[in-house]
Design a protein around this motif. Sequence first.
Motif, PDB file in Angstrom:
ATOM      1  N   MET A 107       0.865  -1.167   0.000  1.00  0.00           N
ATOM      2  CA  MET A 107       0.000   0.000   0.000  1.00  0.00           C
ATOM      3  C   MET A 107       0.907   1.223   0.000  1.00  0.00           C
ATOM      4  O   MET A 107       1.861   1.287   0.777  1.00  0.00           O
ATOM      5  N   GLY A 108       0.619   2.142  -0.876  1.00  0.00           N
ATOM      6  CA  GLY A 108       1.499   3.289  -0.988  1.00  0.00           C
ATOM      7  C   GLY A 108       0.803   4.541  -1.448  1.00  0.00           C
ATOM      8  O   GLY A 108      -0.356   4.522  -1.870  1.00  0.00           O
ATOM      9  N   VAL A 117       5.736   8.704  -3.012  1.00  0.00           N
ATOM     10  CA  VAL A 117       5.950   9.447  -1.783  1.00  0.00           C
ATOM     11  C   VAL A 117       6.328   8.515  -0.640  1.00  0.00           C
ATOM     12  O   VAL A 117       7.315   8.732   0.060  1.00  0.00           O
ATOM     13  N   ALA A 118       5.531   7.489  -0.432  1.00  0.00           N
ATOM     14  CA  ALA A 118       5.754   6.562   0.665  1.00  0.00           C
ATOM     15  C   ALA A 118       5.080   5.239   0.363  1.00  0.00           C
ATOM     16  O   ALA A 118       4.019   5.205  -0.254  1.00  0.00           O
ATOM     17  N   VAL A 119       5.699   4.153   0.791  1.00  0.00           N
ATOM     18  CA  VAL A 119       5.115   2.828   0.613  1.00  0.00           C
ATOM     19  C   VAL A 119       5.283   2.024   1.884  1.00  0.00           C
ATOM     20  O   VAL A 119       6.233   2.222   2.655  1.00  0.00           O
ATOM     21  N   ASN A 173       9.216   2.998   3.078  1.00  0.00           N
ATOM     22  CA  ASN A 173      10.185   3.799   2.347  1.00  0.00           C
ATOM     23  C   ASN A 173       9.566   5.136   2.016  1.00  0.00           C
ATOM     24  O   ASN A 173       8.363   5.232   1.764  1.00  0.00           O
ATOM     25  N   TYR A 174      10.398   6.163   1.988  1.00  0.00           N
ATOM     26  CA  TYR A 174       9.954   7.517   1.711  1.00  0.00           C
ATOM     27  C   TYR A 174      10.921   8.195   0.763  1.00  0.00           C
ATOM     28  O   TYR A 174      12.121   7.900   0.757  1.00  0.00           O
ATOM     29  N   ILE A 175      10.407   9.130  -0.019  1.00  0.00           N
ATOM     30  CA  ILE A 175      11.308   9.976  -0.763  1.00  0.00           C
ATOM     31  C   ILE A 175      11.988  10.928   0.220  1.00  0.00           C
ATOM     32  O   ILE A 175      11.435  11.258   1.272  1.00  0.00           O
ATOM     33  N   ASP A 176      13.185  11.358  -0.136  1.00  0.00           N
ATOM     34  CA  ASP A 176      13.979  12.143   0.794  1.00  0.00           C
ATOM     35  C   ASP A 176      13.281  13.419   1.253  1.00  0.00           C
ATOM     36  O   ASP A 176      13.430  13.833   2.410  1.00  0.00           O
ATOM     37  N   ARG A 201       8.937  14.083   8.142  1.00  0.00           N
ATOM     38  CA  ARG A 201       7.710  14.864   8.177  1.00  0.00           C
ATOM     39  C   ARG A 201       6.473  14.018   7.916  1.00  0.00           C
ATOM     40  O   ARG A 201       5.417  14.265   8.495  1.00  0.00           O
ATOM     41  N   PHE A 202       6.595  13.037   7.039  1.00  0.00           N
ATOM     42  CA  PHE A 202       5.469  12.176   6.679  1.00  0.00           C
ATOM     43  C   PHE A 202       5.641  10.800   7.303  1.00  0.00           C
ATOM     44  O   PHE A 202       6.767  10.304   7.441  1.00  0.00           O
TER      45      PHE A 202
END
Length: 119
Positions: A34-35, A48-50, A58-61, A66-67
Amino acid sequence: QVRVVESGGGLVQAGGSLRLSCEASGNIFRLNTMGWYRQAPGKQRELVAVATSGSSTNYIDSVKGRFTISRDNAKRTAYLQMNILKQQDTGVYYCYVQGWEPTNPFSAWGQGTQVTVSS
């Protein structure tokens, strides 16, 4: 048919917070990934995030710290908690779900929810 519905978008001032929800429904045997993706005007859709079924995230830098992505498997729902929002976070946020029906794999996208961060 597996359906995905996002909610929680809106307009928020920079520095504020917003929480997005993504609920999957249908004949779902197992949810794997789910992402959240987003697409800003004139730009490509980006991850953005998964969160995987193994609880890896995992997140983008640009959103790290923050998220936060989380999921409630019993509710078949993923969340994206967004804090300290910045103007560059503005975009349409899409939920992506991948998993298995009883006999078939599936993937599905939500319709998107608009997030606008004002300066």
